[in-house]
Write a protein that holds these residues in place. Sequence first.
Motif, short mmCIF file in Angstrom:
data_model
loop_
_atom_site.label_atom_id
_atom_site.label_comp_id
_atom_site.label_asym_id
_atom_site.label_seq_id
_atom_site.Cartn_x
_atom_site.Cartn_y
_atom_site.Cartn_z
N ASP A 1 37.56 2.89 -30.60
CA ASP A 1 37.29 3.99 -29.70
C ASP A 1 38.63 4.62 -29.32
O ASP A 1 39.69 4.05 -29.56
N HIS B 1 40.01 5.06 -26.45
CA HIS B 1 40.60 4.62 -25.18
C HIS B 1 40.74 3.11 -25.22
O HIS B 1 40.11 2.40 -24.46
N HIS C 1 39.44 -2.11 -23.95
CA HIS C 1 38.64 -0.88 -24.04
C HIS C 1 38.28 -0.44 -22.62
O HIS C 1 37.90 -1.27 -21.80
N VAL C 2 38.39 0.83 -22.36
CA VAL C 2 37.99 1.33 -21.04
C VAL C 2 36.47 1.49 -21.03
O VAL C 2 35.93 2.40 -21.68
MN MN Z 1 34.30 3.74 -25.49
#
Ligand code: MN
Length: 576
Positions: free
Chosen positions: A229, A231, A364-365
């Motif tokens: 992803d 972020h 991961h945020v």
């Molecule tokens: Mn995500």
Amino acid sequence: NKNKNTEYIEKSHEKEEYRGKKAAIAAALHRDAIDDGGNDENEVDDVPEEGLLLPPYSRSQLKRWQKAPFVKPQGELPGEMGKAVNIPIEQEKLMLDKFQENQFNLLASDMISINRSLTDVRFEKCKDKAYPNLLPTTSVVIVFHNEAWTTLIRTIWSTINRSPRPLLKEIILVDDASEKEHLGKKLEDYIKTLPVPTHLFRTENRSGLIRARLLGAKHVKGDVITFLDAHCECTEGWLEPLLARIVEDRSTVVCPIIDVISDTTFEYIQASDMTWGGFNWKLNFRWYRVPEREMQRRGGDRTAPLRTPTMAGGLFAIDRDYFYKIGSYDQGMDIWGGENLEMSFRVWMCGGTLEIAPCSHVGHVFRKTTPYSFPGGTGRVVNHNNARLAEVWLDDWKHFYYNINPGALNVPVGDVSERRALREKLKCKSFRWYLENIYPESQMPLDYYYLGEIRNAETSNCLDTLGGKAGQPLGMGYCHGMGGNQVFAYTKRKQVMSDDNCLDAAHPRGPIKLIRCHGMRGNQEWTYDSKTRTIKHTNTGMCLDKPEASDVWKPVLRPCDHSRGQQWLMQVDFKW
Ligand code: MN
Ligand code: UD2
């Protein structure tokens, strides 16, 4: 597996490959300082001489590369070592305003170095694990829609800084029709300065993460595709455990442990290594505790690869050829959702393996809500994607999905004939096989007598979860015949289930609660007698009875007396 290894050796020894690598490293050595605020301290570390050698690389070489970040952490910025960033009170309003844009604390993210340091969260044993000398190269594919600048750039830098350089073929960015200026020319210029070849592709129209990833994958030149992803933050040693599993068996799909970067403080919080991926009737991906069975298979070694029934979806590595062989993604899925379960079922049912490598950690945020729009409506999009996967992979168990989520029946699934043909072609096993062999702990019961509403003979009302969370008391309501909160399964293990919760009674005088199903009978065992129509609780010997008064919507336990209030009809078996 020797043959597989040889293939990689041959690939890596191709002359062009060698020249490419040499050129990339040379370019890196001479590249200009990175523009991350014009700090002069951004020195470029030397790439060790050995960097120009061909593989196989020794472990010590790989280690040295890994230890050589191109941009050093910039002094004492907040958030170093993955610490939480606290926003001064006078900036709180600004913080809240900025939060809206991405649904995470952008102000905090912007204060943190794009190269921030993190603590090494791995088990000690992970640090000196011996990986094959020869690992495949990987291309890291990152898709995004309106991602913030600092989170995206930090994802890229943590990938560069913490991946052994020879293993990182390139970074592939796919912009899914973003509307932010910083993702335009600014990004194009920025990636030219990176020490690792970085390519940017753009979808013409908003296509959603599934089709955006397909576009990125098309351009991959590495042996392995690693999806992230936009972020994320990769930690020390994240990549080798993923690639090492794939070199052993190319049909293995490997995920890191996904640690949590706090959406409010950007603190790096280690996630449990004792959870794996599951799913509920609504086809939501959920984390559940790893059962004893799998711990035993791994010989109790918490650093050994963990076989997981499903994956979260955002972060995983897969052999490039295998990605296509196994059917990449379902092109008919839009925006977000469902593709992770679709791939999980497909990999397992069609002969592959899905694992979590506990020595690999990537942060991961996690957000509480999605910041972006879902053209057509969130529910519609997710129902559409899930219905597609249900129609292709779930066989009879699709009824659990449609019963608990009847809204999905009103959304067109589109044409799934190609995906069904793929399942045929790959000679994939049945969903029953998956439940029996890969996921016997599943919240979709393998064997059940009944799926539908449970109606009281006296009051004609139905058991109803009232949509409550685990731990809430069981309720009742007028029977609406629409499934959802009034759908229960009576299983061969004698559970009365709704989604991943089971009717549970700890005391003879109630309350009857909905508690996460544990599959160990105990307080969750009930016997339905279809002649007397009673639902008898084994541990207490009491019978399920209608509520004590007509204005109290809570069924209770009472000594069995065969009254009408203790008779329950499990008749209308919806099989939509
Ligand atoms: Mn995500
Ligand atoms: C999780 C996964 C995500 C995906 C999703 C289900 C993790 C950590 N994340 O959601 O990868 O499997 O479940 O579909 O496992 N994006 C686009 N176009 C869009 C929408 C999203 O490019 O139309 C990008 C987005 O910018 C991000 C990625 O796709 O980089 C995943 O989206 P997310 O972060 O909003 O999803 P997340 O983490 O809730």
